[in-house]
Design a protein around this motif. Sequence first.
Motif, PDB file in Angstrom:
ATOM      1  N   LYS A  63     -26.651  23.326  -0.419  1.00 33.06           N
ATOM      2  CA  LYS A  63     -26.784  22.624  -1.696  1.00 33.06           C
ATOM      3  C   LYS A  63     -28.105  23.023  -2.350  1.00 33.06           C
ATOM      4  O   LYS A  63     -29.135  23.112  -1.691  1.00 33.06           O
ATOM      5  CB  LYS A  63     -26.742  21.110  -1.471  1.00 33.06           C
TER       6      LYS A  63
ATOM      7  N   ASP B 192     -23.999  19.676   1.796  1.00 35.54           N
ATOM      8  CA  ASP B 192     -22.946  18.695   1.530  1.00 35.54           C
ATOM      9  C   ASP B 192     -21.677  19.192   2.210  1.00 35.54           C
ATOM     10  O   ASP B 192     -21.584  20.359   2.584  1.00 35.54           O
ATOM     11  CB  ASP B 192     -22.715  18.534   0.018  1.00 35.54           C
TER      12      ASP B 192
ATOM     13  N   THR C 209     -22.904  20.735  -5.735  1.00 34.28           N
ATOM     14  CA  THR C 209     -23.935  21.359  -4.900  1.00 34.28           C
ATOM     15  C   THR C 209     -24.684  22.505  -5.591  1.00 34.28           C
ATOM     16  O   THR C 209     -25.656  23.005  -5.045  1.00 34.28           O
ATOM     17  CB  THR C 209     -23.328  21.925  -3.599  1.00 34.28           C
TER      18      THR C 209
ATOM     19  N   ASP D  86     -30.929  21.415   1.746  1.00 33.38           N
ATOM     20  CA  ASP D  86     -29.944  20.360   1.504  1.00 33.38           C
ATOM     21  C   ASP D  86     -28.537  20.908   1.740  1.00 33.38           C
ATOM     22  O   ASP D  86     -28.306  22.122   1.667  1.00 33.38           O
ATOM     23  CB  ASP D  86     -30.055  19.843   0.067  1.00 33.38           C
TER      24      ASP D  86
ATOM     25  N   THR E 222     -36.920  14.524  -3.642  1.00 37.52           N
ATOM     26  CA  THR E 222     -36.761  15.970  -3.780  1.00 37.52           C
ATOM     27  C   THR E 222     -36.722  16.345  -5.254  1.00 37.52           C
ATOM     28  O   THR E 222     -36.699  15.492  -6.126  1.00 37.52           O
ATOM     29  CB  THR E 222     -35.453  16.427  -3.106  1.00 37.52           C
TER      30      THR E 222
END
Length: 272
Positions: free
Chosen positions: A138, A125, A108, A123, A53
Amino acid sequence: MKKYSFFFCIFFLVIGCKSKKTTIHSGKLRTKNVVSHKKKEAVKPNKEEPKKTEKFVSFKFNSAEEYINTFSEIAQIEMLAYGIPASITLAQGLLESGYGKGELAMKTNNHFGIKCHTGWEGDYDFHDDDEKGECFRKYNHPRYSYRDHSIFLTTRSRYAFLFDYHHKDYKSWAKGLRKAGYATDKKYPQKLIYLIDKYQLYNYDSPSKNSEVKQKRNSNTISKRSKKRHIVQKGDTLYSISKKYYISVEDLMRINKMKNTNLAIGQELVVK
């Protein structure tokens, strides 16, 4: 009788030797099977390696002033594009991120405490907030957090009444956010107003020439991108497409009038 006894002794010796060989042989087979099985298992993780990523960019701030200087222009651009007062955006960023030093913000780049919610494909967390181990969005860079904050407020009906307030009426905005359920803290409005007054963030509610020029540039870029179309390929997701064209998943769905995130190979999407 002696002859028979002699033959019986030889017979038992032969059987005893064969049984020992069989035991040793079968033991070797089992060992080979275990070794070969381990070799197969060792190959599996290579097929499940995570996709690469965009690089995560981390920030460190020594003061509130440094934070404000870093994100004030971004907050103004968001105000011009979405109508949210820059003072409110900056105050929320300061408060929710702990002046950019909070654990959630550091790991994040989530400066507004936005949780995953249904439909989030980016994404994420886990972080302890109202409850233990809650899911938070994130971002690879804080600017994506600022844009997502704008999208979050403008695409949820419970915040719609806020846009009836003038963009310089930061006190009504602060109270309205609490009323709409953005935060559970009863003193949330007072904390935002305190930060706005202390650091004179209301000055950013009058856009500077630099931010206006930059906003015009962004508008031109967006208008050019709106002419582009993407043909869905195998392995595409709305999130991967959004990252490719710098557009949010929510905007992709809205522009293409999609009711869910399902895609079909060969499907044509308008990209804006």
